[in-house]
Design a protein around this motif. Sequence first.
Motif, PDB file in Angstrom:
ATOM      1  N   THR A 273     -16.857  -0.019  -0.900  1.00 54.67           N
ATOM      2  CA  THR A 273     -16.062   0.829   0.154  1.00 54.67           C
ATOM      3  C   THR A 273     -15.227   0.453  -0.688  1.00 54.67           C
ATOM      4  O   THR A 273     -14.052   0.815  -0.342  1.00 54.67           O
ATOM      5  N   TRP A 274     -14.570  -0.809  -0.955  1.00 57.52           N
ATOM      6  CA  TRP A 274     -13.309  -1.466  -0.952  1.00 57.52           C
ATOM      7  C   TRP A 274     -12.782  -0.856  -2.201  1.00 57.52           C
ATOM      8  O   TRP A 274     -11.914   0.074  -2.331  1.00 57.52           O
ATOM      9  N   PHE A 275     -13.938  -0.737  -2.990  1.00 57.06           N
ATOM     10  CA  PHE A 275     -13.487   0.378  -4.408  1.00 57.06           C
ATOM     11  C   PHE A 275     -13.251   1.865  -4.155  1.00 57.06           C
ATOM     12  O   PHE A 275     -12.191   2.112  -4.906  1.00 57.06           O
TER      13      PHE A 275
ATOM     14  N   ALA B 271      -8.893   6.258  -3.915  1.00 56.82           N
ATOM     15  CA  ALA B 271      -8.412   7.403  -3.650  1.00 56.82           C
ATOM     16  C   ALA B 271      -6.862   6.607  -2.686  1.00 56.82           C
ATOM     17  O   ALA B 271      -6.416   7.846  -2.714  1.00 56.82           O
ATOM     18  N   ALA B 272      -6.509   5.440  -2.721  1.00 55.56           N
ATOM     19  CA  ALA B 272      -5.177   5.318  -1.826  1.00 55.56           C
ATOM     20  C   ALA B 272      -3.936   5.592  -3.551  1.00 55.56           C
ATOM     21  O   ALA B 272      -2.944   5.903  -3.064  1.00 55.56           O
ATOM     22  N   GLY B 273      -4.516   5.637  -4.611  1.00 56.20           N
ATOM     23  CA  GLY B 273      -3.705   5.508  -5.534  1.00 56.20           C
ATOM     24  C   GLY B 273      -3.791   4.706  -6.891  1.00 56.20           C
ATOM     25  O   GLY B 273      -4.662   3.465  -6.258  1.00 56.20           O
TER      26      GLY B 273
ATOM     27  N   ALA C 136     -14.302  -9.062  -7.024  1.00 57.93           N
ATOM     28  CA  ALA C 136     -12.944  -8.476  -7.570  1.00 57.93           C
ATOM     29  C   ALA C 136     -12.482  -6.930  -6.939  1.00 57.93           C
ATOM     30  O   ALA C 136     -12.120  -6.030  -6.739  1.00 57.93           O
ATOM     31  N   ALA C 137     -13.800  -6.772  -6.060  1.00 57.34           N
ATOM     32  CA  ALA C 137     -13.715  -4.941  -4.911  1.00 57.34           C
ATOM     33  C   ALA C 137     -12.656  -5.895  -4.127  1.00 57.34           C
ATOM     34  O   ALA C 137     -11.233  -4.689  -3.621  1.00 57.34           O
ATOM     35  N   GLU C 138     -12.360  -6.808  -3.522  1.00 50.15           N
ATOM     36  CA  GLU C 138     -12.410  -7.308  -2.378  1.00 50.15           C
ATOM     37  C   GLU C 138     -10.289  -7.248  -3.031  1.00 50.15           C
ATOM     38  O   GLU C 138      -9.684  -6.735  -2.136  1.00 50.15           O
ATOM     39  N   GLU C 139     -10.331  -7.932  -3.986  1.00 51.51           N
ATOM     40  CA  GLU C 139      -8.881  -8.006  -4.720  1.00 51.51           C
ATOM     41  C   GLU C 139      -7.915  -6.175  -5.152  1.00 51.51           C
ATOM     42  O   GLU C 139      -7.295  -6.197  -4.352  1.00 51.51           O
ATOM     43  N   VAL C 140      -8.926  -6.160  -5.484  1.00 53.80           N
ATOM     44  CA  VAL C 140      -8.700  -4.191  -5.432  1.00 53.80           C
ATOM     45  C   VAL C 140      -7.993  -3.674  -4.383  1.00 53.80           C
ATOM     46  O   VAL C 140      -6.842  -3.041  -4.479  1.00 53.80           O
ATOM     47  N   PHE C 141      -8.560  -3.951  -2.646  1.00 59.43           N
ATOM     48  CA  PHE C 141      -8.330  -3.265  -2.089  1.00 59.43           C
ATOM     49  C   PHE C 141      -7.768  -3.899  -1.400  1.00 59.43           C
ATOM     50  O   PHE C 141      -6.449  -3.213  -0.735  1.00 59.43           O
ATOM     51  N   PHE C 142      -7.733  -5.530  -0.889  1.00 60.92           N
ATOM     52  CA  PHE C 142      -6.787  -5.786   0.234  1.00 60.92           C
ATOM     53  C   PHE C 142      -5.683  -6.257  -0.850  1.00 60.92           C
ATOM     54  O   PHE C 142      -4.329  -6.464  -0.156  1.00 60.92           O
ATOM     55  N   ARG C 143      -6.022  -6.961  -1.224  1.00 61.69           N
ATOM     56  CA  ARG C 143      -4.140  -6.619  -2.871  1.00 61.69           C
ATOM     57  C   ARG C 143      -3.901  -6.678  -3.402  1.00 61.69           C
ATOM     58  O   ARG C 143      -3.054  -5.798  -4.124  1.00 61.69           O
ATOM     59  N   GLY C 144      -4.769  -4.894  -2.894  1.00 58.31           N
ATOM     60  CA  GLY C 144      -3.645  -3.380  -4.047  1.00 58.31           C
ATOM     61  C   GLY C 144      -3.555  -2.304  -3.359  1.00 58.31           C
ATOM     62  O   GLY C 144      -2.391  -2.884  -2.411  1.00 58.31           O
ATOM     63  N   ALA C 145      -4.127  -1.634  -2.637  1.00 55.17           N
ATOM     64  CA  ALA C 145      -3.926  -0.683  -1.548  1.00 55.17           C
ATOM     65  C   ALA C 145      -3.258  -1.660  -0.572  1.00 55.17           C
ATOM     66  O   ALA C 145      -2.585  -0.708   0.136  1.00 55.17           O
ATOM     67  N   LEU C 146      -3.722  -2.744   0.396  1.00 51.24           N
ATOM     68  CA  LEU C 146      -3.573  -2.801   1.499  1.00 51.24           C
ATOM     69  C   LEU C 146      -2.411  -3.229   1.458  1.00 51.24           C
ATOM     70  O   LEU C 146      -1.254  -3.663   1.989  1.00 51.24           O
ATOM     71  N   TYR C 147      -2.577  -4.324   0.172  1.00 49.23           N
ATOM     72  CA  TYR C 147      -0.655  -5.074  -0.125  1.00 49.23           C
ATOM     73  C   TYR C 147       0.553  -3.958  -0.659  1.00 49.23           C
ATOM     74  O   TYR C 147       1.315  -4.328   0.574  1.00 49.23           O
ATOM     75  N   ASP C 148       0.002  -2.915  -0.903  1.00 52.71           N
ATOM     76  CA  ASP C 148       1.310  -1.646  -0.966  1.00 52.71           C
ATOM     77  C   ASP C 148       1.485  -0.802   0.232  1.00 52.71           C
ATOM     78  O   ASP C 148       2.631  -0.595   0.866  1.00 52.71           O
ATOM     79  N   ALA C 149       0.541  -0.721   0.458  1.00 54.44           N
ATOM     80  CA  ALA C 149       0.577  -0.076   2.109  1.00 54.44           C
ATOM     81  C   ALA C 149       1.354  -1.408   4.072  1.00 54.44           C
ATOM     82  O   ALA C 149       2.393  -0.702   4.001  1.00 54.44           O
ATOM     83  N   PHE C 150       0.935  -1.937   3.288  1.00 54.97           N
ATOM     84  CA  PHE C 150       1.767  -2.991   4.807  1.00 54.97           C
ATOM     85  C   PHE C 150       1.980  -4.207   4.375  1.00 54.97           C
ATOM     86  O   PHE C 150       2.261  -4.475   5.493  1.00 54.97           O
ATOM     87  N   GLY C 151       2.415  -4.630   3.392  1.00 55.28           N
ATOM     88  CA  GLY C 151       2.786  -5.744   2.463  1.00 55.28           C
ATOM     89  C   GLY C 151       1.993  -6.669   2.615  1.00 55.28           C
ATOM     90  O   GLY C 151       0.951  -6.643   2.551  1.00 55.28           O
ATOM     91  N   ALA C 152       2.487  -7.804   2.444  1.00 49.81           N
ATOM     92  CA  ALA C 152       1.503  -9.622   2.171  1.00 49.81           C
ATOM     93  C   ALA C 152       1.188 -10.007   3.028  1.00 49.81           C
ATOM     94  O   ALA C 152       0.303  -9.819   3.485  1.00 49.81           O
ATOM     95  N   ARG C 153       2.031 -10.119   4.577  1.00 54.20           N
ATOM     96  CA  ARG C 153       1.744 -10.310   5.713  1.00 54.20           C
ATOM     97  C   ARG C 153       0.588 -10.137   6.309  1.00 54.20           C
ATOM     98  O   ARG C 153      -0.475 -10.221   7.189  1.00 54.20           O
ATOM     99  N   GLY C 154       0.920  -7.918   6.562  1.00 49.70           N
ATOM    100  CA  GLY C 154      -0.559  -7.220   6.949  1.00 49.70           C
ATOM    101  C   GLY C 154      -1.562  -7.553   5.960  1.00 49.70           C
ATOM    102  O   GLY C 154      -2.804  -7.067   6.663  1.00 49.70           O
TER     103      GLY C 154
END
Length: 209
Positions: A39-41, A46-48, A109-127
């Motif tokens: 799911t995370w991967f 999909a986010a890029g 590793a999947a958590e990092e790709v999603f949370f520090r990857g896609a979500l970081y780019d979309a919501f920033g560090a705090r989000g």
Amino acid sequence: MKAFLTAVTAAGSGVLRASLASEPGSRRFRVLAGTVAATWFAGARAAGPVPRGRPDVVQPVLAGAGAFGVFYGCALVARRIPVLRRAITGVLSHGSTPTVVTTALVTGAAEEVFFRGALYDAFGARGSTAAYVLSTTATRNPALVLASAVMGTLFTLQRRRAGGLQAPVLTHVTWSALMIGFLPRLFGPPLAQQSPPDQPGESDQQQRL
């Protein structure tokens, strides 16, 4: 895209909760744990694309090892606190077989790709850090929630400092590998590996033989 990523976070969090609630060592646990990573991967893909960042290996590995040292010290205290001991034992009850270890590292590793990857780019560090902690809250495990707050902050700092995913991925995988390898020794064998209790009167019969 933010709405999509929020939906992926909710879906992955639900599967994560179901996986940890599964019977230790069961096929259901392995399938659900693999589904969490998938799911995370998938959500991140999909986010890029996400930048790899600086090709530094030593610093992220040392950061992961240092974080483990801190957590190991905290575990020495936590095992004397019943609520935390039960929480940690509940996670460790799934064992440390090669399949479990591999799944845990891939999921990290999947958590990092999603949370520090896609979500970081979309919501920033705090989000992205807040989303990581809220996702872990779905497990209702206080030890995991505390760990996610501390390590989520560290992983985010790694992403910001290195400018990409390689650093937080290496830190997360190093930390997870050491936690799985050494923490069970503080809390006894996993429930799935413990011998069943003796039947009433069995010890007396053995003594008479």
